[in-house]
Design an enzyme around this catalytic site. Structure first.
Site, mmCIF file in Angstrom:
data_model
loop_
_atom_site.group_PDB
_atom_site.id
_atom_site.type_symbol
_atom_site.label_atom_id
_atom_site.label_comp_id
_atom_site.label_asym_id
_atom_site.label_seq_id
_atom_site.Cartn_x
_atom_site.Cartn_y
_atom_site.Cartn_z
ATOM 1 C CG HIS A 1 2.711 3.568 1.340
ATOM 2 N ND1 HIS A 1 2.413 2.295 1.788
ATOM 3 C CD2 HIS A 1 2.922 4.323 2.451
ATOM 4 C CE1 HIS A 1 2.428 2.283 3.110
ATOM 5 N NE2 HIS A 1 2.737 3.498 3.530
ATOM 6 C CB SER A 2 6.090 1.286 1.982
ATOM 7 O OG SER A 2 6.876 0.478 2.810
#
Length: 201
Positions: free
Chosen positions: A53-54
């Protein structure tokens, strides 16, 4: 995912959350890649699906490069998608860079971004600045998925990435009506995507 019969290994990277006591100036991207590679090795995982994520897109890309015999697929959740020589710093907008430079009192970590979950902790700034070094082209990866969050309050820094990958036949792309924290905002939809990735291998 465990209820569907999958083996799941959620990781807390060095220097974050309950491992924040390990934060110091030398915790960087290499440290976080090694966190993932070590788990793959210690648990003797094969045909793994890495989900990042991210900033985690940096980490799963590096781990897949370092442990090609253990990684089957990559899933990027509203994440950066780096190539050799990229850093998280180089891939985000000036707005994110301003946030990264808001360091805490230790001088070695960025404060959580203003829209993050209230439980978020400072992030080692060296990991955001360090370029990724890849040894290969990740040709062994069988499936690559990108999950884009459409519910940013302002313009998403990942729109260009999502549009580029949507036109690339080597990728499967998905758009979910949630904010950057898709795990919190759209858990059921995200679980269906991850189940599809696992079932298609």
């Amino acid at each position: 995912m465990r209820g569907l019969g999958h083996s799941v290994h959620p990781l807390t990277l060095t220097g974050l959350s309950e491992r924040s006591h390990l934060l110091h100036g030398t915790v960087n991207l290499d440290t976080h890649i090694q966190d993932v590679v070590a788990t793959l090795e210690v648990e003797d995982l094969r045909d793994a699906v890495l989900v990042g994520h991210s900033y985690g897109g940096m980490v799963i890309t590096g781990a897949a490069d370092q442990a090609p015999e253990r990684v089957d697929s990559l899933v990027y959740l509203d994440a950066v998608v780096p190539t050799d020589g990229d850093s998280c710093w180089s891939l985000v907008s000036d707005q994110e860079r301003k946030w990264y430079l808001d360091v805490d009192d230790t001088g070695c970590a960025s404060r959580p971004l203003p829209f993050f979950d209230a439980r978020a902790t400072p992030h080692p700034i060296a990991s955001l600045l360090q370029p990724l070094r890849l040894t290969g082209e990740l040709g062994h990866i069988k499936r690559r998925d990108y999950v884009y969050a459409t519910g940013w309050a302002d313009q998403s820094p990942f729109t260009a990435t999502y549009q580029r990958l949507s036109a690339d036949p080597a990728w499967r792309t998905h758009a979910l009506a949630g904010g950057h924290n898709l795990m919190r905002d759209t858990p059921n939809e995200l679980a269906r995507i991850l189940q599809d990735v696992s079932a298609s291998r």
